[in-house]
Write an enzyme that holds these catalytic residues in place. Structure first.
Site, mmCIF file in Angstrom:
data_model
loop_
_atom_site.group_PDB
_atom_site.id
_atom_site.type_symbol
_atom_site.label_atom_id
_atom_site.label_comp_id
_atom_site.label_asym_id
_atom_site.label_seq_id
_atom_site.Cartn_x
_atom_site.Cartn_y
_atom_site.Cartn_z
ATOM 1 N N LYS A 150 21.395 21.753 -7.330
ATOM 2 C CA LYS A 150 21.773 23.093 -7.804
ATOM 3 C C LYS A 150 20.948 24.183 -7.133
ATOM 4 O O LYS A 150 20.953 25.325 -7.573
ATOM 5 C CB LYS A 150 21.547 23.177 -9.311
ATOM 6 C CG LYS A 150 22.426 22.265 -10.146
ATOM 7 C CD LYS A 150 22.041 22.446 -11.617
ATOM 8 C CE LYS A 150 22.878 21.573 -12.533
ATOM 9 N NZ LYS A 150 22.365 21.611 -13.917
ATOM 10 N N HIS A 167 5.112 7.543 6.284
ATOM 11 C CA HIS A 167 5.378 6.616 5.178
ATOM 12 C C HIS A 167 4.062 5.853 4.938
ATOM 13 O O HIS A 167 3.935 4.678 5.287
ATOM 14 C CB HIS A 167 6.513 5.674 5.608
ATOM 15 C CG HIS A 167 7.102 4.861 4.508
ATOM 16 N ND1 HIS A 167 6.539 4.741 3.242
ATOM 17 C CD2 HIS A 167 8.228 4.090 4.485
ATOM 18 C CE1 HIS A 167 7.294 3.937 2.516
ATOM 19 N NE2 HIS A 167 8.319 3.537 3.236
ATOM 20 N N ARG A 223 13.200 -1.778 -0.763
ATOM 21 C CA ARG A 223 11.845 -2.294 -0.937
ATOM 22 C C ARG A 223 10.867 -1.276 -1.493
ATOM 23 O O ARG A 223 10.082 -1.575 -2.394
ATOM 24 C CB ARG A 223 11.306 -2.840 0.399
ATOM 25 C CG ARG A 223 11.805 -4.219 0.709
ATOM 26 C CD ARG A 223 12.043 -4.393 2.187
ATOM 27 N NE ARG A 223 13.168 -3.586 2.620
ATOM 28 C CZ ARG A 223 14.409 -4.053 2.758
ATOM 29 N NH1 ARG A 223 14.656 -5.304 2.543
ATOM 30 N NH2 ARG A 223 15.405 -3.259 3.124
HETATM 31 C C1 NCD Z 1 11.680 2.126 6.186
HETATM 32 C C2 NCD Z 1 11.811 3.571 5.760
HETATM 33 O O1 NCD Z 1 12.475 3.908 4.789
HETATM 34 O O2 NCD Z 1 11.189 4.350 6.457
HETATM 35 N N1 NCD Z 1 11.893 1.184 5.203
HETATM 36 C C3 NCD Z 1 10.980 0.976 4.214
HETATM 37 O O3 NCD Z 1 10.532 1.886 3.567
HETATM 38 N N2 NCD Z 1 10.592 -0.286 3.964
HETATM 39 C C4 NCD Z 1 12.309 1.812 7.469
HETATM 40 C C5 NCD Z 1 13.680 2.290 7.789
HETATM 41 O O4 NCD Z 1 14.366 2.965 7.032
HETATM 42 O O5 NCD Z 1 14.110 1.974 8.903
#
Ligand code: NCD
Length: 302
Positions: free
Chosen positions: A82, A130, A52
């Protein structure tokens, strides 16, 4: 340089402006782009799996009529393999485009963003943050429930290692009277930053066995999968014995929402996917495109 590395960079005012822009983009999405960036290039530089996040960023850039250079396996196929440093990597990447979207399991990569001469968006730094996921989660809550305060929000799953949880909890803290419930109860937080946001009166820790007693009060139920790649699997057992199932749907409030950043493992039974409160597969994902259009546009316009 205006990078987006953490949700700490956002306050209510910035979020409101971003959401207003996102709403306009959402309304016009099917008509095609309102904005044209034909000569601008986004570099997506991913060193951890993604479906996603990478595709929605790329979809967003295409909607803006921009172009994309995409690396989905930077750990193996870029010069990081590398032994090139993040410092040199970002200095180099910034010669090829106008914007970088980066994900890597090394939490510290964000410390080297300053060596990029173009904006960098953090699409995940290890288990830490994130930011764009939590902005889309917050946008989804606002849109579906009409408010960002006076909410009861339950988080269930691997909250110690989940970067989506870490980021969203900070954003929810910007608003008034939100009550947070976390399960399982014995989870320990990984960093001081998160402890600061959680060690207060608004937090209730719940045992997995007690979840059912609380479900009827919740406005938002947010799941996260076990981040198996981030730790020795000793406590997987204790994390994995709750699954949201059809029987729980009767308990849930009519006006509540079930969110999951996805990917899903066993936390949510497929049997509830068609319930109108289970909005992780369409609404939440679509909102991820709209918010990323708004974020890309904001950074390219600077
Ligand atoms: C998440 C991530 O990568 O942190 N997914 C996302 O970006 N939609 C959640 C996960 O990996 O569990």
């Amino acid at each position: 340089m205006n990078h987006i590395l953490s949700v700490n960079q956002f306050d209510q005012d910035r979020i409101e402006k971003l959401f207003n822009k996102t709403t306009i983009i959402e309304r016009n999405f099917h008509k095609g782009s309102l904005f044209l960036y034909p000569n601008r290039i986004m570099i997506s530089f991913f060193g951890e799996p993604s479906t996603r996040t990478r595709f929605s960023f790329e979809r967003a850039m295409y909607w803006l009529n921009g172009k994309v250079i995409s690396e989905s396996n930077s750990n193996l196929s870029s010069s990081l393999k590398k032994g090139e440093s993040f410092k040199d990597t970002f200095k180099t990447l910034s010669q090829y485009g106008d914007l970088i979207v980066c994900r890597h399991n090394d939490e510290k990569w964000i410390d080297y963003a300053e060596y990029s001469s173009i904006p960098i968006i953090n699409a995940g730094n290890g288990s830490q943050e994130h930011p764009t996921q939590s902005l889309l989660d917050l946008y989804t809550i606002k849109k579906e429930l009409g408010r960002l305060n006076n909410l009861k929000v339950m988080f269930i799953g691997d909250l110690k290692y989940s970067r989506t949880f870490n980021s969203l909890i900070k954003l929810l803290n910007l608003y008034e009277n939100n009550e947070i419930y976390t399960a399982p109860a014995e989870i320990t937080w990984r960093n001081d930053d998160i402890k600061y946001y959680l060690d207060n009166d608004n937090l209730t820790r719940i045992n997995l066995k007690e979840i059912e007693n609380y479900l009827s009060e919740m406005d938002v139920i947010y799941f996260t999968r076990i981040q198996k790649e981030r730790f020795d699997s000793n406590n997987i057992e204790s994390l994995s014995n709750f699954q949201l199932m059809k029987k729980h749907l009767e308990i849930l409030k009519e006006h509540s929402i079930i969110l999951h950043a996805l990917p899903r493992n066993d936390e949510i039974s497929e049997g509830i996917d068609d319930d109108k409160r289970a909005i992780y597969h369409e609404k939440q994902i679509k909102n991820g495109i709209y918010i990323r259009v708004a974020i890309i546009q904001e950074l390219l316009d600077e």
